[in-house]
Motif scaffolding. Structure first.
Motif, PDB file in Angstrom:
ATOM      1  N   GLU A 230       3.853 -43.868 -15.925  1.00 34.49           N
ATOM      2  CA  GLU A 230       4.872 -43.995 -14.900  1.00 34.49           C
ATOM      3  C   GLU A 230       4.926 -45.437 -14.406  1.00 34.49           C
ATOM      4  O   GLU A 230       3.902 -46.109 -14.313  1.00 34.49           O
ATOM      5  CB  GLU A 230       4.569 -43.069 -13.723  1.00 34.49           C
ATOM      6  N   TRP A 231       6.129 -45.860 -14.062  1.00 28.44           N
ATOM      7  CA  TRP A 231       6.286 -47.196 -13.525  1.00 28.44           C
ATOM      8  C   TRP A 231       6.607 -47.104 -12.051  1.00 28.44           C
ATOM      9  O   TRP A 231       7.298 -46.186 -11.610  1.00 28.44           O
ATOM     10  CB  TRP A 231       7.376 -47.958 -14.254  1.00 28.44           C
TER      11      TRP A 231
ATOM     12  N   SER B 156      -1.879 -53.668 -28.019  1.00 26.63           N
ATOM     13  CA  SER B 156      -1.052 -54.857 -28.172  1.00 26.63           C
ATOM     14  C   SER B 156      -1.344 -55.849 -27.054  1.00 26.63           C
ATOM     15  O   SER B 156      -2.211 -55.631 -26.211  1.00 26.63           O
ATOM     16  CB  SER B 156       0.428 -54.468 -28.184  1.00 26.63           C
ATOM     17  N   TRP B 157      -0.601 -56.941 -27.016  1.00 25.78           N
ATOM     18  CA  TRP B 157      -0.845 -58.010 -26.055  1.00 25.78           C
ATOM     19  C   TRP B 157       0.489 -58.618 -25.638  1.00 25.78           C
ATOM     20  O   TRP B 157       1.493 -58.539 -26.341  1.00 25.78           O
ATOM     21  CB  TRP B 157      -1.729 -59.097 -26.688  1.00 25.78           C
ATOM     22  N   SER B 158       0.500 -59.224 -24.451  1.00 22.98           N
ATOM     23  CA  SER B 158       1.645 -59.995 -23.956  1.00 22.98           C
ATOM     24  C   SER B 158       2.970 -59.238 -24.016  1.00 22.98           C
ATOM     25  O   SER B 158       4.009 -59.806 -24.336  1.00 22.98           O
ATOM     26  CB  SER B 158       1.766 -61.318 -24.728  1.00 22.98           C
ATOM     27  N   SER B 159       2.912 -57.950 -23.741  1.00 24.81           N
ATOM     28  CA  SER B 159       4.107 -57.092 -23.642  1.00 24.81           C
ATOM     29  C   SER B 159       4.824 -56.873 -24.965  1.00 24.81           C
ATOM     30  O   SER B 159       5.952 -56.378 -24.996  1.00 24.81           O
ATOM     31  CB  SER B 159       5.105 -57.661 -22.611  1.00 24.81           C
ATOM     32  N   VAL B 160       4.182 -57.214 -26.089  1.00 17.97           N
ATOM     33  CA  VAL B 160       4.789 -56.983 -27.403  1.00 17.97           C
ATOM     34  C   VAL B 160       4.846 -55.479 -27.673  1.00 17.97           C
ATOM     35  O   VAL B 160       3.866 -54.764 -27.518  1.00 17.97           O
ATOM     36  CB  VAL B 160       3.974 -57.687 -28.510  1.00 17.97           C
ATOM     37  N   GLY B 161       6.019 -54.993 -28.076  1.00 20.20           N
ATOM     38  CA  GLY B 161       6.181 -53.582 -28.436  1.00 20.20           C
ATOM     39  C   GLY B 161       6.372 -52.644 -27.266  1.00 20.20           C
ATOM     40  O   GLY B 161       6.413 -51.427 -27.445  1.00 20.20           O
ATOM     41  N   ILE B 162       6.503 -53.178 -26.051  1.00 21.30           N
ATOM     42  CA  ILE B 162       6.643 -52.345 -24.859  1.00 21.30           C
ATOM     43  C   ILE B 162       8.118 -52.087 -24.568  1.00 21.30           C
ATOM     44  O   ILE B 162       8.952 -52.986 -24.678  1.00 21.30           O
ATOM     45  CB  ILE B 162       5.985 -53.004 -23.638  1.00 21.30           C
ATOM     46  N   SER B 163       8.431 -50.851 -24.191  1.00 14.90           N
ATOM     47  CA  SER B 163       9.795 -50.478 -23.800  1.00 14.90           C
ATOM     48  C   SER B 163       9.775 -49.823 -22.431  1.00 14.90           C
ATOM     49  O   SER B 163       8.870 -49.049 -22.120  1.00 14.90           O
ATOM     50  CB  SER B 163      10.403 -49.489 -24.807  1.00 14.90           C
ATOM     51  N   LYS B 164      10.784 -50.131 -21.641  1.00 18.91           N
ATOM     52  CA  LYS B 164      10.998 -49.412 -20.385  1.00 18.91           C
ATOM     53  C   LYS B 164      12.122 -48.408 -20.619  1.00 18.91           C
ATOM     54  O   LYS B 164      13.174 -48.754 -21.160  1.00 18.91           O
ATOM     55  CB  LYS B 164      11.390 -50.374 -19.266  1.00 18.91           C
ATOM     56  N   ILE B 165      11.901 -47.155 -20.229  1.00 20.82           N
ATOM     57  CA  ILE B 165      12.939 -46.145 -20.402  1.00 20.82           C
ATOM     58  C   ILE B 165      13.300 -45.550 -19.042  1.00 20.82           C
ATOM     59  O   ILE B 165      12.445 -45.358 -18.184  1.00 20.82           O
ATOM     60  CB  ILE B 165      12.528 -45.043 -21.399  1.00 20.82           C
ATOM     61  N   THR B 166      14.576 -45.266 -18.895  1.00 24.58           N
ATOM     62  CA  THR B 166      15.081 -44.666 -17.660  1.00 24.58           C
ATOM     63  C   THR B 166      15.640 -43.267 -17.890  1.00 24.58           C
ATOM     64  O   THR B 166      16.044 -42.599 -16.945  1.00 24.58           O
ATOM     65  CB  THR B 166      16.179 -45.552 -17.049  1.00 24.58           C
TER      66      THR B 166
ATOM     67  N   LEU C  62      10.397 -40.547 -14.315  1.00 24.37           N
ATOM     68  CA  LEU C  62      11.059 -41.779 -14.721  1.00 24.37           C
ATOM     69  C   LEU C  62      11.087 -42.778 -13.564  1.00 24.37           C
ATOM     70  O   LEU C  62      11.070 -42.367 -12.398  1.00 24.37           O
ATOM     71  CB  LEU C  62      12.487 -41.466 -15.176  1.00 24.37           C
ATOM     72  N   PRO C  63      11.153 -44.091 -13.876  1.00 28.24           N
ATOM     73  CA  PRO C  63      11.133 -44.701 -15.200  1.00 28.24           C
ATOM     74  C   PRO C  63       9.724 -44.713 -15.800  1.00 28.24           C
ATOM     75  O   PRO C  63       8.732 -44.588 -15.082  1.00 28.24           O
ATOM     76  CB  PRO C  63      11.626 -46.120 -14.946  1.00 28.24           C
ATOM     77  N   LEU C  64       9.677 -44.854 -17.128  1.00 28.47           N
ATOM     78  CA  LEU C  64       8.401 -44.890 -17.841  1.00 28.47           C
ATOM     79  C   LEU C  64       8.311 -46.165 -18.664  1.00 28.47           C
ATOM     80  O   LEU C  64       9.322 -46.723 -19.077  1.00 28.47           O
ATOM     81  CB  LEU C  64       8.272 -43.690 -18.788  1.00 28.47           C
TER      82      LEU C  64
END
Length: 214
Positions: free
Chosen positions: A86-87, A53-63, A44-46
């Motif tokens: 991994e982020w 997709s494009w332009s960060s649509v549908g992206i989630s950051k999880i901790t 984590l974080p992920l």
């Protein structure tokens, strides 16, 4: 995104760790095994992304791993193929523009300085709080390495015309993020700004892209 990362991993291009899930070909048991793999192998974080997709649509950051299933569900609303990666903590976000078919024009790297750690759709096109620094505030050795990697990735992917290639730098380590083969051309988009800094006006840039298509 997932095919790109798998392909470039085969060429030993440095990237963050990732796992993909394809809902079109995997059954429930396969997906459960893949989620267990994520929890065992990724730290984590992920970030959970729709692959196409494009332009960060549908992206989630999880901790927390407890957020993973909901994030996967959100990404799956936009695509049947999901990428979990991994982020990096507080990376420098570096972008570089390439123009050409056989003979390439490679811009100086530019740096995207964010107002927060996740550059989402609102930040890109509405809030406009991110800042751009051209050239990027990085060392000469980092600049040289990023230009070399960008050219290598462009050629490995058999690109033509133009593309923007994005990188992260953390503790002097350089990681490929992604390639954008149709980068946006808004008044706050990095590709035309990088090429303008290189000496190509907006009009000359558009004419050059058109000529490269023939």
């Amino acid at each position: 995104k997932s095919l790109f990362k798998i392909f470039l991993a085969g060429h030993n291009i440095p990237q963050t760790k990732f796992v993909d899930i394809n809902f079109q070909f995997m059954n429930t048991i396969n997906i459960e095994h893949r989620i267990k793999k994520i929890k065992k192998t990724l730290s984590l974080p992920l970030y959970v992304k729709p692959s196409n997709s494009w332009s960060s649509v549908g992206i989630s950051k999880i901790t927390q791993y407890g957020q993973l299933n909901e994030a996967i569900k959100e990404a799956n609303n936009h695509d049947h193929k999901i990428l979990i990666e991994e982020w990096l903590i507080s990376p420098k976000e570096i972008e570089i523009a390439i123009l050409g078919n056989d003979e390439l024009i490679i811009s100086e790297p530019g740096e995207l300085i964010l107002s927060k750690d996740f550059y989402d759709y609102k930040d890109k096109y509405k809030n406009n709080e991110a800042r751009v620094c051209i050239p990027a505030n990085i060392s000469l050795s980092e600049k040289k390495k990023i230009k070399e990697l960008a050219q290598k990735v462009y050629k490995i992917c058999d690109c033509s015309g133009f593309a923007r290639i994005d990188f992260f730098i953390v503790n002097k380590n350089i990681y490929l993020n992604e390639i954008n083969t149709l980068p946006w051309f808004t008044d706050i988009s990095m590709f035309p700004m990088l090429m303008t800094h290189h000496g190509l006006s907006y009009t000359r840039l558009i004419n050059k892209i058109i000529s490269l298509a023939y």
